[in-house]
Every structure is written in C-alpha cells, then in structure tokens.
Design a protein around this motif. Structure first.
Motif, PDB file in Angstrom:
ATOM      1  N   ILE A 153       0.836  -1.201   0.000  1.00  0.00           N
ATOM      2  CA  ILE A 153       0.000   0.000   0.000  1.00  0.00           C
ATOM      3  C   ILE A 153       0.873   1.254   0.000  1.00  0.00           C
ATOM      4  O   ILE A 153       0.631   2.196  -0.758  1.00  0.00           O
ATOM      5  CB  ILE A 153      -0.958  -0.006   1.206  1.00  0.00           C
ATOM      6  N   VAL A 154       1.889   1.262   0.855  1.00  0.00           N
ATOM      7  CA  VAL A 154       2.795   2.409   0.934  1.00  0.00           C
ATOM      8  C   VAL A 154       3.447   2.664  -0.414  1.00  0.00           C
ATOM      9  O   VAL A 154       3.510   3.810  -0.879  1.00  0.00           O
ATOM     10  CB  VAL A 154       3.859   2.188   2.036  1.00  0.00           C
ATOM     11  N   GLU A 155       3.915   1.613  -1.066  1.00  0.00           N
ATOM     12  CA  GLU A 155       4.555   1.774  -2.368  1.00  0.00           C
ATOM     13  C   GLU A 155       3.559   2.277  -3.415  1.00  0.00           C
ATOM     14  O   GLU A 155       3.888   3.152  -4.220  1.00  0.00           O
ATOM     15  CB  GLU A 155       5.200   0.463  -2.818  1.00  0.00           C
ATOM     16  N   ASP A 156       2.353   1.752  -3.401  1.00  0.00           N
ATOM     17  CA  ASP A 156       1.321   2.156  -4.355  1.00  0.00           C
ATOM     18  C   ASP A 156       0.987   3.639  -4.199  1.00  0.00           C
ATOM     19  O   ASP A 156       1.009   4.396  -5.178  1.00  0.00           O
ATOM     20  CB  ASP A 156       0.073   1.294  -4.151  1.00  0.00           C
ATOM     21  N   VAL A 157       0.701   4.061  -2.990  1.00  0.00           N
ATOM     22  CA  VAL A 157       0.280   5.447  -2.751  1.00  0.00           C
ATOM     23  C   VAL A 157       1.448   6.408  -2.960  1.00  0.00           C
ATOM     24  O   VAL A 157       1.282   7.464  -3.587  1.00  0.00           O
ATOM     25  CB  VAL A 157      -0.336   5.601  -1.349  1.00  0.00           C
ATOM     26  N   SER A 158       2.623   6.065  -2.463  1.00  0.00           N
ATOM     27  CA  SER A 158       3.764   6.971  -2.613  1.00  0.00           C
ATOM     28  C   SER A 158       4.152   7.116  -4.093  1.00  0.00           C
ATOM     29  O   SER A 158       4.502   8.212  -4.540  1.00  0.00           O
ATOM     30  CB  SER A 158       4.948   6.533  -1.762  1.00  0.00           C
ATOM     31  N   GLN A 159       4.048   6.041  -4.866  1.00  0.00           N
ATOM     32  CA  GLN A 159       4.338   6.120  -6.300  1.00  0.00           C
ATOM     33  C   GLN A 159       3.355   7.061  -6.994  1.00  0.00           C
ATOM     34  O   GLN A 159       3.739   7.869  -7.844  1.00  0.00           O
ATOM     35  CB  GLN A 159       4.285   4.736  -6.940  1.00  0.00           C
ATOM     36  N   TYR A 160       2.088   6.985  -6.620  1.00  0.00           N
ATOM     37  CA  TYR A 160       1.070   7.881  -7.170  1.00  0.00           C
ATOM     38  C   TYR A 160       1.413   9.344  -6.864  1.00  0.00           C
ATOM     39  O   TYR A 160       1.341  10.207  -7.746  1.00  0.00           O
ATOM     40  CB  TYR A 160      -0.305   7.513  -6.596  1.00  0.00           C
ATOM     41  N   LYS A 164      -5.943   9.385  -3.260  1.00  0.00           N
ATOM     42  CA  LYS A 164      -5.601   8.008  -3.630  1.00  0.00           C
ATOM     43  C   LYS A 164      -6.161   7.023  -2.599  1.00  0.00           C
ATOM     44  O   LYS A 164      -6.712   5.973  -2.966  1.00  0.00           O
ATOM     45  CB  LYS A 164      -4.077   7.869  -3.744  1.00  0.00           C
ATOM     46  N   LEU A 165      -6.036   7.357  -1.335  1.00  0.00           N
ATOM     47  CA  LEU A 165      -6.572   6.474  -0.294  1.00  0.00           C
ATOM     48  C   LEU A 165      -8.090   6.372  -0.394  1.00  0.00           C
ATOM     49  O   LEU A 165      -8.653   5.280  -0.253  1.00  0.00           O
ATOM     50  CB  LEU A 165      -6.159   6.961   1.098  1.00  0.00           C
ATOM     51  N   ASP A 166      -8.765   7.493  -0.620  1.00  0.00           N
ATOM     52  CA  ASP A 166     -10.225   7.473  -0.781  1.00  0.00           C
ATOM     53  C   ASP A 166     -10.634   6.548  -1.924  1.00  0.00           C
ATOM     54  O   ASP A 166     -11.614   5.816  -1.825  1.00  0.00           O
ATOM     55  CB  ASP A 166     -10.770   8.873  -1.050  1.00  0.00           C
ATOM     56  N   GLN A 167      -9.878   6.595  -2.994  1.00  0.00           N
ATOM     57  CA  GLN A 167     -10.192   5.815  -4.185  1.00  0.00           C
ATOM     58  C   GLN A 167      -9.936   4.324  -3.973  1.00  0.00           C
ATOM     59  O   GLN A 167     -10.759   3.489  -4.338  1.00  0.00           O
ATOM     60  CB  GLN A 167      -9.347   6.319  -5.350  1.00  0.00           C
ATOM     61  N   ASP A 168      -8.791   3.985  -3.392  1.00  0.00           N
ATOM     62  CA  ASP A 168      -8.367   2.584  -3.342  1.00  0.00           C
ATOM     63  C   ASP A 168      -8.383   1.943  -1.955  1.00  0.00           C
ATOM     64  O   ASP A 168      -8.451   0.720  -1.859  1.00  0.00           O
ATOM     65  CB  ASP A 168      -6.947   2.450  -3.910  1.00  0.00           C
ATOM     66  N   TYR A 169      -8.276   2.753  -0.921  1.00  0.00           N
ATOM     67  CA  TYR A 169      -8.181   2.225   0.448  1.00  0.00           C
ATOM     68  C   TYR A 169      -8.967   3.123   1.409  1.00  0.00           C
ATOM     69  O   TYR A 169      -8.385   3.798   2.269  1.00  0.00           O
ATOM     70  CB  TYR A 169      -6.705   2.166   0.902  1.00  0.00           C
ATOM     71  N   PRO A 170     -10.290   3.169   1.270  1.00  0.00           N
ATOM     72  CA  PRO A 170     -11.081   4.131   2.051  1.00  0.00           C
ATOM     73  C   PRO A 170     -10.952   3.976   3.563  1.00  0.00           C
ATOM     74  O   PRO A 170     -11.027   4.973   4.295  1.00  0.00           O
ATOM     75  CB  PRO A 170     -12.519   3.892   1.578  1.00  0.00           C
ATOM     76  N   ASN A 171     -10.742   2.763   4.044  1.00  0.00           N
ATOM     77  CA  ASN A 171     -10.606   2.603   5.491  1.00  0.00           C
ATOM     78  C   ASN A 171      -9.283   3.191   5.998  1.00  0.00           C
ATOM     79  O   ASN A 171      -9.198   3.647   7.138  1.00  0.00           O
ATOM     80  CB  ASN A 171     -10.771   1.139   5.914  1.00  0.00           C
TER      81      ASN A 171
END
Length: 93
Positions: free
Chosen positions: A41-48, A71-78
């Motif tokens: 998750i960290v890699e995904d969001v930081s890359q974005y 990005k979190l709202d879109q892919d990882y809302p919790n």
C-alpha cells in the motif's frame, strides 16, 4: 522532481520521501492492515504521489496531503478514514 516542500507555517524544507511513506504506513497500520500488505500500500500510494508531483520544484504540504487522501479514498477508504481520524484527534484538522 520536487526539491522543496512548503510547510503550513511557511518554512521550506527538502522533500523527504521517507516522511511521506511513514505517514501512509502509520495510517495503514491504524486501519488494521498486516505489515506485509502495508508495504504494498505504501509503495502504491507513494508512487502515485511522486508521479503527480514529478514536474514540480516546490509543493506545499496541503497539496501532498490532498494527493495522498485522494488516492486512499479511491483505493483504500478505510485507511483514508484512519488518516482523517488521526488528524482530527491529534492535529485538530
């Protein structure tokens, strides 16, 4: 690549990817994710975020925060909820 980050108090500091990643990691752990999933998750969001600010020389902390939360709202809302809960409890934002 972003060289400088403008803090909310007006101070300017060098961009630090480790700080960005640590914030995302803390929110993911607070949301209950296991460590092995947190890294992904960290890699995904930081890359974005890095791709979004790649052509900038300066960026303010609010813009970085907004990118992360979008990005979190879109892919990882919790995780986005855990981030906002932390902000409201600790930072009064």
């Amino acid at each position: 690549m972003v060289i400088s980050v403008i803090k909310s108090d007006g101070n300017v500091e060098d961009f630090n990817i480790a700080k960005l990643k640590k914030s995302i990691e803390n929110a993911a752990l607070d949301a209950g994710y296991e460590e092995d999933k947190v890294f992904q998750i960290v890699e995904d969001v930081s890359q974005y975020v890095l791709e979004s600010i790649n052509d900038l020389e300066r960026v303010d902390t609010k813009s970085i925060r907004d990118l992360i939360l979008n990005k979190l709202d879109q892919d990882y809302p919790n995780i986005a909820k855990a981030w906002r809960d932390y902000d409201s409890q600790v930072k009064n934002q």
